[in-house]
Write a protein that holds these residues in place. Structure first.
Motif, PDB file in Angstrom:
ATOM      1  N   UNK A   1       0.823  -1.208   0.000  1.00  0.00           N
ATOM      2  CA  UNK A   1       0.000   0.000   0.000  1.00  0.00           C
ATOM      3  C   UNK A   1       0.851   1.249   0.000  1.00  0.00           C
ATOM      4  N   UNK A   2       0.144   2.354  -0.132  1.00  0.00           N
ATOM      5  CA  UNK A   2       0.834   3.644  -0.184  1.00  0.00           C
ATOM      6  C   UNK A   2       1.648   3.882   1.099  1.00  0.00           C
ATOM      7  N   UNK A   3       1.030   3.639   2.225  1.00  0.00           N
ATOM      8  CA  UNK A   3       1.718   3.861   3.487  1.00  0.00           C
ATOM      9  C   UNK A   3       2.714   2.729   3.756  1.00  0.00           C
ATOM     10  N   UNK A   4       2.264   1.500   3.513  1.00  0.00           N
ATOM     11  CA  UNK A   4       3.115   0.347   3.796  1.00  0.00           C
ATOM     12  C   UNK A   4       4.412   0.385   3.003  1.00  0.00           C
ATOM     13  N   UNK A   5       4.332   0.787   1.736  1.00  0.00           N
ATOM     14  CA  UNK A   5       5.543   0.795   0.911  1.00  0.00           C
ATOM     15  C   UNK A   5       6.530   1.834   1.419  1.00  0.00           C
ATOM     16  N   UNK A   6       6.006   2.945   1.894  1.00  0.00           N
ATOM     17  CA  UNK A   6       6.890   3.970   2.446  1.00  0.00           C
ATOM     18  C   UNK A   6       7.538   3.501   3.736  1.00  0.00           C
ATOM     19  N   UNK A   7       6.754   2.865   4.579  1.00  0.00           N
ATOM     20  CA  UNK A   7       7.293   2.345   5.845  1.00  0.00           C
ATOM     21  C   UNK A   7       8.337   1.271   5.549  1.00  0.00           C
ATOM     22  N   UNK A   8       8.035   0.451   4.537  1.00  0.00           N
ATOM     23  CA  UNK A   8       8.971  -0.599   4.133  1.00  0.00           C
ATOM     24  C   UNK A   8      10.300   0.023   3.698  1.00  0.00           C
ATOM     25  N   UNK A   9      10.217   1.052   2.894  1.00  0.00           N
ATOM     26  CA  UNK A   9      11.430   1.711   2.398  1.00  0.00           C
ATOM     27  C   UNK A   9      12.261   2.267   3.547  1.00  0.00           C
ATOM     28  N   UNK A  10      11.608   3.044   4.410  1.00  0.00           N
ATOM     29  CA  UNK A  10      12.345   3.675   5.508  1.00  0.00           C
ATOM     30  C   UNK A  10      12.957   2.639   6.441  1.00  0.00           C
ATOM     31  N   UNK A  11      12.202   1.574   6.700  1.00  0.00           N
ATOM     32  CA  UNK A  11      12.694   0.543   7.601  1.00  0.00           C
ATOM     33  C   UNK A  11      13.847  -0.234   6.966  1.00  0.00           C
ATOM     34  N   UNK A  12      13.727  -0.496   5.667  1.00  0.00           N
ATOM     35  CA  UNK A  12      14.801  -1.213   4.959  1.00  0.00           C
ATOM     36  C   UNK A  12      16.091  -0.391   5.003  1.00  0.00           C
ATOM     37  N   UNK A  13      15.969   0.916   4.808  1.00  0.00           N
ATOM     38  CA  UNK A  13      17.167   1.760   4.824  1.00  0.00           C
ATOM     39  C   UNK A  13      17.804   1.771   6.212  1.00  0.00           C
ATOM     40  N   UNK A  14      16.940   1.834   7.233  1.00  0.00           N
ATOM     41  CA  UNK A  14      17.452   1.849   8.602  1.00  0.00           C
ATOM     42  C   UNK A  14      18.114   0.502   8.937  1.00  0.00           C
ATOM     43  N   UNK A  15      17.474  -0.580   8.514  1.00  0.00           N
ATOM     44  CA  UNK A  15      18.048  -1.899   8.788  1.00  0.00           C
ATOM     45  C   UNK A  15      19.348  -2.101   8.023  1.00  0.00           C
ATOM     46  N   UNK A  16      19.413  -1.568   6.795  1.00  0.00           N
ATOM     47  CA  UNK A  16      20.643  -1.689   6.003  1.00  0.00           C
ATOM     48  C   UNK A  16      21.787  -0.942   6.681  1.00  0.00           C
ATOM     49  N   UNK A  17      21.469   0.215   7.254  1.00  0.00           N
ATOM     50  CA  UNK A  17      22.501   0.965   7.984  1.00  0.00           C
ATOM     51  C   UNK A  17      23.103   0.107   9.089  1.00  0.00           C
ATOM     52  N   UNK A  18      22.229  -0.620   9.798  1.00  0.00           N
ATOM     53  CA  UNK A  18      22.701  -1.490  10.875  1.00  0.00           C
ATOM     54  C   UNK A  18      23.489  -2.664  10.303  1.00  0.00           C
TER      55      UNK A  18
END
Lengths: 445, 413
Positions: A17-34
């Motif tokens: 979804x519109x919101x879910x895809x954005x949350x997915x993106x932000x979370x993926x970037x944060x997890x990748x940083x870790x």
């Protein structure tokens, strides 16, 4: 479980979804940083992108790729340092590609809810339907041995209701992103008196890492954002219905929208905003909120009529605007829907008949785009609104009434103890709705 | 080196330097390609010299068409300029951002070798084909690829940032930045006088204040430079002819409308070595002194200079290399206004690489065209006064970090 451990296995529900895809993106970037920190090289990070739509998941993976590319191109300077030990990555193009691969390697698209059974953190962004949310929470919680935390993106359902109905023992909080999550800085954070303090602590750290502005809201249906928007929208609908007594309905919609955008210096007029959010979504949110406010009538038969006619607004998967109150051409309003004639009437035809009565734009008018770039806007806004108050044209009068009503709605959120204070209400509208000024002000007195 | 016989340059033409700053530039819309620029510049030069039949051979200076445009075999575009150039010799030369001046040298040598009396020289680069972050990869080819891995994302800005950092450490940050700020101001003000310049439409009222308002930030760019220290990403071409006396006559060009090559120096530094001194442009220093000494000239006889300011620090260091200021005083020299168009030595009178633009492979030719225009009184609004006591012009074109350098001294024919 520390911050990193909590983020080692995460599921986003409604990821397409519109919101879910954005949350997915932000979370993926944060997890990748870790994941890319040398000390975490032996740890496994998993981000489940769960959605019922296979096509939607395909789309979201495409979206992820394009967005991560943009991010990588912006932070190549830092990425070169992160990948300094990878001898095979030499040019910026190599680095960018490696980063995309790494971020996407975290993300596991799936249609199966079972994926969430191993997660420690679950972001929920399914449709705004309390019973559905509760059912999903219950199912996961009964099968997940990790006692996971649930961060719901609901914009209206009280958190304590879901907590109780799903039996989550305080392992839930509201983490409400604004649309689109990757761009909008605002997050409304809603905790109940049962929410685990460590979950709140984590939420604040996570929001900080995502560089979001957190506004706490009390656990009252609609919270601050929709608490204001829904009442503001209902006021707009009422105004249009009132005006429609002596002008065509489509003209009334056009006029109210124009007054709220141009004269109130907002990024969109009220009906365009309803289209943007989705007529169906607005209706859904009203339905959720209504029972919690017995003294108010948070309901619109007009929206029901649109909905029943299949006119729903919202956005296409590519981000373009679907038709709702208005028909859009290249993002601009081209026609207005007449629910009684069941067709769109071109804006040109409407404008001619009403522009005189609407009145000229005030001398001190200044477009929203310019105002938001000003650091010190109080004076120009005061001047504009003072002029509006002195004008007798239809547009000016509508705008002044609207401004007053918007102010009253804002203040009531504080007296109703939805918001902690007036500043929080203003912050939500400024950052979540991109308004140029908070609704609580003295401009329209 | 002084030429064994008279060699002239004439019939110069510059296309617009297209890129950010020009109102017609829109990164999202299709733009003219290499062919367009080569043809425009070449055709205009041919018009001045009476047509392609007067050309004996052609040379193209270009840096990275194989990567920016996926195009090799550049000599093949000489006949594309005009059918009349078909079946004549053509060559292309590459020495990074010094490619343009290598094209000039190629022409000069053909004339000296008496294999040609008229050489059409075109410099060209079209580099807005990719985003800056990938363009940086391509431009990094001007350095030794073995050093790319440990270099900055923006490799060349990184190299010159290191030079600026060394200069700050040795001579002071504020003091140096004052010189950079003035360099930027001169570039903007001069570019506004030249309709083909990328910053022609620049309207900043106080460029020095703008420059100083931004501090370098290594988080997003390089440690010691800001965007105002950098030359532009540009698309453009420049052309002129290099001719013998007979060649000029054949083209019907009066010597007064040409410049004579008084001397030249072509100097190369080993690309695999680090610069011997970060606060000195050693190769440029050698080149300018070879050119001056061989002609028996001093810097006081120079009326104007086009120098390779790919970064403001390179401009400042060139002033020191020339001897206008002692080491460490170049920034003061510039800050005091001595390189402005009304200063002791007007430098980069149409904006240089920071103001006019830097279509890398074209820059060397563009510099020569600018000197040609200035010395023959055809620089339009950008015209400076050339006094009889200082009749000489100089170009300094540099490829890489002080690796491939050509310095040429000119006077009116």
């Amino acid at each position: 479980m520390n911050y990193e451990d909590r983020l080692q296995n995460v599921t986003v529900l409604g990821a397409a979804g519109k919101m879910g895809s954005g949350i997915l993106l932000l979370t993926a970037l944060e997890m990748a940083d870790l994941m890319l920190q040398p000390e975490n090289s032996s740890k496994k990070f998993i981000l489940n992108a769960m959605d019922v739509s296979v096509d939607g998941l395909k789309g979201v993976m495409k979206y992820m790729r394009s967005q991560v590319l943009k991010v990588a191109e912006k932070k190549t300077v830092v990425l070169r340092k992160i990948y300094a030990n990878r001898e095979d990555l030499i040019e910026n193009a190599d680095i960018v590609q490696a980063y995309i691969d790494d971020v996407l390697s975290l993300v596991h698209p799936t249609t199966r809810l079972e994926s969430a059974y191993e997660s420690s953190l679950i972001f929920e962004a399914v449709s705004e339907n309390k019973d559905l949310k509760v059912k999903i929470f219950k199912q996961i919680d009964q099968n997940n041995p990790n006692k996971p935390w649930y961060f719901t993106n609901t914009s209206s359902v009280p958190i304590h209701v879901m907590d109780e109905e799903a039996g989550l023992e305080g392992r839930i909080l509201g983490f409400h992103f604004y649309n689109p999550p990757a761009v909008q800085k605002l997050v409304e954070l809603i905790v109940t008196n049962r929410t685990l303090p460590e979950a709140k602590e984590f939420a604040l750290e996570y929001a900080k890492k995502l560089r979001k502005v957190v506004v706490p809201s009390n656990d009252k249906a609609g919270f601050i954002g929709n608490g204001h928007f829904m009442r503001d929208a209902l006021h707009g609908i009422k105004e249009a219905e009132r005006l429609a007594q002596d002008m065509p309905y489509v003209t009334a919609v056009y006029v109210v929208n124009k007054a709220t955008q141009d004269l109130l210096v907002r990024p969109m007029g009220i009906f365009q905003l309803i289209d943007y959010v989705g007529i169906d979504v607005v209706r859904f949110i009203l339905n959720v909120m209504n029972p919690f406010y017995p003294d108010e009538e948070l309901h619109s038969p007009l929206l029901d009529m649109y909905f029943e006619q299949g006119v729903k607004g919202g956005q296409n998967p590519n981000g373009s605007q679907k038709d709702g109150f208005f028909k859009y051409e290249k993002g601009k309003i081209a026609a207005v829907y007449g629910p009684y004639v069941k067709k769109y009437i071109p804006v040109d035809e409407i404008q001619e008949s009403i522009d005189d009565r609407f009145g000229d734009l005030p001398e001190n008018i200044i477009p929203w785009k310019s105002v938001i770039r000003m650091k010190d806007r109080n004076e120009v806004l005061q001047k504009l609104f003072d002029e509006l108050k002195s004008m007798e044209d239809l547009g000016a009068q509508l705008a002044v009434t609207y401004g007053k009503r918007s102010d009253a709605i804002g203040r009531k959120l504080v007296t109703d103890k939805v918001a902690h204070n007036e500043d929080d209400v203003n912050t939500v509208l400024l950052t979540g709705f991109f308004h140029a000024y908070g609704p609580i002000n003295n401009y329209f007195e | 080196m002084i030429p064994r016989k008279k060699v002239y340059m004439a019939a110069g033409y510059n296309t617009v330097s297209l890129g950010t700053g020009r109102s017609e530039f829109n990164p999202k819309k299709p733009r003219p390609g290499l062919e367009h620029y080569i043809k425009e510049a070449g055709t205009e030069t041919l018009k001045i010299i009476g047509g392609p039949e007067n050309v004996d051979e052609g040379v193209i200076g270009n840096f990275m068409a194989p990567r920016f445009n996926k195009q090799g075999n550049m000599p093949g575009f000489i006949p594309y300029i005009d059918e009349g150039l078909q079946w004549k010799p053509a060559i292309s030369v590459e020495g990074a951002c010094g490619s343009g001046a290598l094209a000039l040298m190629s022409g000069v040598k053909s004339v000296l070798a008496e294999t040609a009396d008229v050489v059409l020289a075109v410099g060209v680069e079209v580099q807005n084909t990719m985003k800056a972050i990938y363009g940086a990869d391509v431009l990094a080819g001007a350095g030794w690829f073995q050093k790319r891995k440990n270099g900055h994302a923006y490799f060349f800005p990184g190299q010159f940032s290191d030079r600026a950092g060394a200069y700050y450490d040795k001579y002071g940050f504020e003091r140096t930045r004052k010189g950079f700020a003035r360099w930027f101001r001169n570039a903007m003000e001069n570019a506004r006088l030249c309709p083909t310049a990328q910053e022609y439409e620049n309207k900043v009222t106080d460029p020095e204040a703008l420059y100083l308002s931004r501090e370098p930030n290594g988080k997003f760019f390089v440690d010691n430079l800001t965007v105002f220290d950098c030359s532009k990403v540009s698309d453009g071409a420049s052309a002129l002819i290099i001719a013998s006396e007979e060649g000029l006559e054949r083209c019907g060009i009066d010597k007064k409308d040409a410049v004579e090559v008084v001397s030249f120096a072509q100097v190369e530094r080993n690309i695999t070595n680090d610069p011997p001194d970060l606060t000195e442009l050693t190769t440029i220093k050698k080149a300018v002194h070879q050119a001056l000494d061989s002609a028996g000239l001093t810097i006081d006889q120079l009326g104007t200079i086009e120098t390779h300011d790919c970064f403001s620090i390179a401009g400042i260091l060139a002033m020191e290399a020339l001897g206008f200021a002692k080491p460490g005083e170049g920034a003061d020299f510039v800050a005091e206004g001595h390189t402005a168009r009304d200063g002791k030595i007007p430098v980069n009178t149409t904006g240089g690489l920071i103001g006019w633009g830097h279509p890398t492979g074209a820059t060397g030719v563009h510099q020569a065209v600018t000197i040609l225009e200035q010395l023959t009184g055809k620089a339009g609004a950008a015209q400076i006064e050339i006094s009889p006591g200082k009749p000489y012009g100089m170009t300094i074109n540099m490829g890489g970090d002080d690796v491939t350098v050509v310095c040429i001294i000119y006077k009116r024919g």
